[in-house]
Enzyme design. Structure first.
Site, short mmCIF file in Angstrom:
data_model
loop_
_atom_site.label_atom_id
_atom_site.label_comp_id
_atom_site.label_asym_id
_atom_site.label_seq_id
_atom_site.Cartn_x
_atom_site.Cartn_y
_atom_site.Cartn_z
N LYS A 388 1.10 -1.13 -0.19
CA LYS A 388 0.19 0.08 -0.31
C LYS A 388 0.84 1.34 0.06
O LYS A 388 1.76 1.46 0.81
CB LYS A 388 -0.89 -0.02 1.17
CG LYS A 388 -1.82 -0.99 1.41
CD LYS A 388 -2.53 -1.17 2.58
CE LYS A 388 -1.75 -1.41 3.78
NZ LYS A 388 -2.83 -1.59 4.88
N THR A 422 -7.89 9.44 7.32
CA THR A 422 -7.25 8.27 6.82
C THR A 422 -6.90 7.26 8.14
O THR A 422 -6.45 6.38 7.76
CB THR A 422 -5.70 8.71 6.31
OG1 THR A 422 -5.05 9.54 7.51
CG2 THR A 422 -5.87 9.39 5.08
N GLY A 424 -7.93 4.24 9.86
CA GLY A 424 -8.56 2.87 9.61
C GLY A 424 -8.59 2.67 8.35
O GLY A 424 -9.31 1.63 7.86
N THR A 425 -7.82 3.37 7.32
CA THR A 425 -7.96 3.08 6.03
C THR A 425 -7.37 1.51 5.67
O THR A 425 -8.00 0.85 4.81
CB THR A 425 -7.05 4.16 5.04
OG1 THR A 425 -5.82 4.21 5.69
CG2 THR A 425 -7.90 5.38 4.88
N GLY A 426 -6.39 1.03 6.32
CA GLY A 426 -5.72 0.06 6.02
C GLY A 426 -6.77 -1.25 6.68
O GLY A 426 -6.92 -2.37 6.03
N CYS A 427 -7.16 -1.00 7.99
CA CYS A 427 -8.17 -1.70 8.32
C CYS A 427 -9.31 -2.31 7.41
O CYS A 427 -10.08 -3.31 7.18
CB CYS A 427 -8.83 -1.48 9.84
SG CYS A 427 -7.81 -0.92 10.95
N1 LIG Z 1 -4.78 10.27 1.46
C1 LIG Z 1 -5.26 9.26 0.73
N2 LIG Z 1 -5.75 9.17 -0.63
C2 LIG Z 1 -5.82 7.98 -1.43
N3 LIG Z 1 -5.67 6.98 -0.63
C3 LIG Z 1 -5.22 7.02 0.47
C4 LIG Z 1 -4.81 7.90 1.29
N4 LIG Z 1 -4.33 7.47 2.33
C5 LIG Z 1 -4.52 6.02 2.27
N5 LIG Z 1 -4.95 5.61 1.15
C6 LIG Z 1 -5.20 4.37 0.65
O1 LIG Z 1 -5.59 3.60 1.65
C7 LIG Z 1 -5.25 2.34 1.93
C8 LIG Z 1 -4.39 2.41 3.19
O2 LIG Z 1 -2.91 2.35 2.90
P1 LIG Z 1 -1.93 3.09 3.86
O3 LIG Z 1 -2.53 4.31 4.78
O4 LIG Z 1 -0.70 3.03 3.23
O5 LIG Z 1 -1.96 1.86 4.87
P2 LIG Z 1 -2.20 1.74 6.59
O6 LIG Z 1 -3.48 2.52 6.73
O7 LIG Z 1 -2.22 0.12 6.92
O8 LIG Z 1 -1.22 2.43 7.08
C9 LIG Z 1 -4.39 2.06 0.66
O9 LIG Z 1 -5.21 1.54 -0.47
C10 LIG Z 1 -3.95 3.52 0.20
O10 LIG Z 1 -3.56 3.69 -1.20
C1 LIG Z 2 -7.49 -1.51 17.22
C2 LIG Z 2 -6.73 -1.01 15.83
N1 LIG Z 2 -6.35 -1.68 14.94
C3 LIG Z 2 -5.94 -1.28 13.79
C4 LIG Z 2 -5.52 0.08 13.64
C5 LIG Z 2 -4.91 0.60 12.53
O1 LIG Z 2 -5.31 1.60 11.76
P1 LIG Z 2 -5.02 1.91 10.37
O2 LIG Z 2 -5.98 1.14 9.33
O3 LIG Z 2 -5.22 3.46 10.04
O4 LIG Z 2 -3.47 1.38 10.07
C6 LIG Z 2 -5.85 1.07 14.75
N2 LIG Z 2 -5.82 2.06 14.70
N3 LIG Z 2 -6.68 0.36 15.77
MG LIG Z 3 -3.76 4.50 6.83
#
Ligand SMILES: Nc1ncnc2c1ncn2[C@@H]1O[C@H](COP(=O)(O)OP(=O)(O)O)[C@@H](O)[C@H]1O
Ligand SMILES: Cc1ncc(COP(=O)(O)O)c(N)n1
Ligand SMILES: [Mg+2]
Length: 716
Positions: A388, A422, A424-427
């Site tokens: 990602k 952003t 919780g985007t990954g979750c």
């Molecule tokens: N500002 C943003 N604009 C568009 N897509 C985003 C943005 N931030 C995160 N994403 C997308 O959200 C998802 C989570 O990515 P990321 O933030 O790298 O992981 P995590 O939340 O696990 O740290 C990916 O699909 C990423 O491309």
């Molecule tokens: C309980 C719990 N699990 C996972 C995440 C990761 O969040 P993100 O999707 O932004 O990386 C979080 N903030 N809290």
């Molecule tokens: Mg994220």
């Protein structure tokens, strides 16, 4: 025992032919068969034991294994270390009571049944004696010579309605019965010929499974931490699963006290209670997919690993959560080793850049590094990796799906959305993926759909007005706006996706001797003029297709734009004749009256067939590459990307190249892109896919068109 009976392979040695039963089963399980029954009426008990041992190895825990009739052989095979999960008995075979006693409470015991009297007998047994019924035959079949009168789908449905236990449909089941039997209440399809007697059992199994899943609401379990502020963790997972069409369940690994700003505290309940939660779910519910999030510490990781070993869910999406968006740790640092060991159990892992660096134990300086690291990691763990790019610096937020086993490296471009939402985007992304994969989507399509949904939800996040820090995304934005229709990508995202999709074609155009020669002026006059002659023929017809777009345009703005473009195209054709295709330029009357060459004909046939379909959206997608590719080429020729010669006023084709880089043409291209991609954004998913295809096909014709003058001896 609760078993996934959805795709049930019954072996037939004769039908497996030279490939053999073991190899057939191995491939069918690769393709998604969930349970295998060894059925060989002719084998001796000793042979059956050997076969069970070999099958158990080939299946390697990826599916259940039962044996038809031979309880003794099952017991001996178990003693020899084979994983034999149970038996399937006919009405005349051993008593199910004896089988249950011999195999224990966790074994899977099935019984063939097809009459009301059979059902009465099952009802009279102690609860839990029989796990499922094999009900049939559905259609006449040769694999069971003495079969009873066929039930048909309706007869099966009536039988299921009065059965106290799940029913698997068996007997002459083919792939086109999938939807009807699913709707009739089948717990699964038992298949013999359609999996054993085919060239590619893996592909056949995949096709069955995809069609089966398309009709079901998948049961998706999130194993993750709680976020009381609702944006991440299991709260995000449950919303994401629901938004993507699944039934969500959640087992808690940890409770966090966090909000959109920071994590204040983490409480990890005893792992014995974690295990109790996990078993409570899997003892009662067939789990179609698991999403794994926060795992807190090494003991939690081991507990989840042990449970996965027992249950073997068909899809496991593992989000290797280490640090929250706020920067707080969600995994004990000494647990990273244990997490790495768990990766092998996943179907797909979804690390962000920092997590990928830790898991692959290397530094990641840029996106190219990330792709290489993902490929290495994928090969090492034997699972797909979605890397990602959310934390990349700059304006882009791409993701990439890498699967070393399949040689897959698919990039998903996307402009960064300017937002603080952003959290919780990954979750959210990983649980959406688990759900879409469980619905039978191919990995690439699942990522595409999950991202489209995620990006729409990120955009709508700020509107929720939740929290002072990094707020949540709006998981149901699409549902609230459109009542549940598929997520709609923004026009800009579509443009990025289409452009990225023809990257190979664009590189091919750049490499053509014709383009290289055009740029440095070394191109001979004859192929250049023949190219122009074809271009003139093309433009005349292209103008008619543009006029058709004008005729069908939904707004007067668009109508005017396409009509002007049609006009421009004709003017372009006339200019070619006036300034290039003249006797003064050495163009003979014969060249002048040239016929369209094969590349021109093929391109025009494509455009005309799209225009004939009468769909505005598809037409404007098909005409777009002629705008876009020329403008892009002109801009880069002019910027000196192909060498300085192209800007030299003494260049033999200088005046012609100048028309490429004409600012008003650039402006028209911007408008054409906007109209086409906005039409795509408004369209339903099926129309959008057709548009994308029409765009890609036209682009391929552009390449062939540029290649033709130096390729075909019979060019016009
Ligand atoms: N500002 C943003 N604009 C568009 N897509 C985003 C943005 N931030 C995160 N994403 C997308 O959200 C998802 C989570 O990515 P990321 O933030 O790298 O992981 P995590 O939340 O696990 O740290 C990916 O699909 C990423 O491309
Ligand atoms: C309980 C719990 N699990 C996972 C995440 C990761 O969040 P993100 O999707 O932004 O990386 C979080 N903030 N809290
Ligand atoms: Mg994220």
């Amino acid at each position: 025992m609760i078993a996934d009976l959805s795709l049930y392979l019954v072996t037939d040695a004769a039908l497996c032919g030279e490939r053999g039963v073991v190899e057939t089963v191995r491939r069918a399980v690769d393709g998604g068969v969930r349970i295998v029954q060894l059925r060989d009426k002719a084998a001796t008990d000793a042979e059956t034991v050997e076969q069970l041992v070999a099958l158990s190895q080939a299946i390697d825990g990826r599916a259940l294994l039962v044996v038809n009739d031979r309880l003794e052989a099952a017991l001996v095979a178990r003693e020899r270390g084979a994983r034999v999960d149970g038996v399937h008995l006919g009405q005349g075979d051993e008593s199910v009571l004896r089988a249950r006693e011999a195999l224990g409470p966790d074994a899977l015991i099935g019984l063939t049944a097809n009459t009301p009297a059979h059902l009465e007998a099952v009802r009279a047994l102690p609860h839990g004696t029989v796990d499922y019924l094999g009900v049939g035959v559905i259609r006449p079949t040769t694999t069971k010579p003495d079969h009873p009168a066929p039930l048909g789908v309706d007869g099966f449905a009536a039988f299921v309605a009065s059965s106290p236990v799940p029913c698997v449909a068996i007997g002459g089941v083919g792939i086109d019965d999938t939807e009807a039997l699913h709707a009739a209440g089948a717990a699964g399809l038992a298949v013999v010929s359609a999996l054993c007697a085919v060239d590619d059992p893996a592909a056949a199994a995949e096709a069955f499974r995809r069609r089966w899943l398309a009709g079901s609401v998948p049961r998706v379990l999130s194993i993750a931490g709680s976020d009381p502020s609702g944006g991440a963790g299991i709260q995000a997972d449950l919303k994401s699963i629901a938004a993507n069409g699944g039934y969500g369940m959640a087992v808690l690994t940890a409770l966090t006290a966090q909000n959109t700003r920071s994590v204040r505290d983490v409480h990890v309940p005893p792992t014995s209670f974690l295990r109790t939660q996990l078993d409570a779910v899997s003892d009662d519910i067939a789990v179609d997919a698991v999403k794994i999030g926060m795992l807190a510490d090494a003991e939690v990781i081991r507990t989840v690993g042990d449970w996965l070993e027992k249950v073997r869910p068909p899809i496991v999406v593992l989000d290797p959560v280490m640090v929250a968006t706020s920067g707080d740790r969600l995994l004990a640092p000494d647990a990273e080793r244990a997490l790495r060991d768990l990766l092998g159990r996943a179907t797909l892992i979804t690390p962000n850049l920092a997590e990928l660096a830790v898991l692959s134990d290397r530094e990641i300086a840029d996106w190219a590094d990330a792709l290489d690291a993902a490929e290495e990691l994928s090969a090492e763990i034997g699972a797909a990796v979605l890397v990602k790019g959310g934390h990349l610096p700059g304006d882009e937020a791409p993701d990439a799906l890498v699967d070393a086993r399949r040689g897959l490296r698919q990039e998903f471009p996307g402009a960064r959305i300017a937002t603080a939402n952003t959290h919780g985007t990954g979750c959210s992304l990983s649980s959406a993926l688990a759900t879409l994969l469980a619905r039978g989507e191919e990995p690439g399509a699942a990522v595409h759909a999950a991202r489209t949904w995620l990006r729409e939800s990120i955009r709508a996040g700020a509107g929720l007005r939740v929290g002072q820090g990094n707020g949540p995304i709006s998981h149901f934005a699409g549902l609230w706006e459109r009542g549940g229709a598929d997520a709609r990508p923004e026009a800009a995202d579509i443009a990025a996706e289409w452009w990225e999709g023809i990257a190979g074609i664009r590189a091919g155009i750049d490499d053509l001797p014709f383009i290289r020669g055009l740029a440095d002026g070394s191109l001979k006059r004859e192929p250049f003029l023949s190219y122009l002659a074809q271009d003139a023929l093309y433009l005349r017809e292209y103008a008619r297709v543009l006029a058709e777009a004008a005729r069908l345009a939904p707004t007067s703005d668009e109508q005017a734009f396409w009509a002007e473009s049609a006009h421009g195209s004709i003017v372009g054709e006339l200019e070619l004749h006036a300034s290039w295709l003249t006797p003064a330029q050495g163009v003979s009357a014969a060249t002048f009256a040239t016929e369209p060459g094969p590349a021109t004909t093929a391109y025009l046939d494509h455009l005309r067939s799209v225009a004939f379909g009468g769909d505005y959206a598809e037409i404007v997608a098909a005409v777009l590459p002629c705008f876009w590719l020329y403008t892009d080429l002109g801009r880069r020729l002019h910027a000196g990307e192909f060498g300085e010669d192209a800007r030299d006023p003494r260049h033999p084709y200088a005046s012609w190249l100048a028309t490429y880089a004409d600012p008003s043409f650039e402006e028209a291209t911007r408008t054409a892109i906007a109209h086409a991609t906005e039409a795509a954004s408004r369209a339903d998913a099926e129309t959008r896919a057709r548009m994308h295809r029409a765009f890609a096909v036209s682009s391929a014709h552009e390449l062939a068109f540029f290649a033709a003058p130096l390729e075909s001896p019979d060019r016009g």
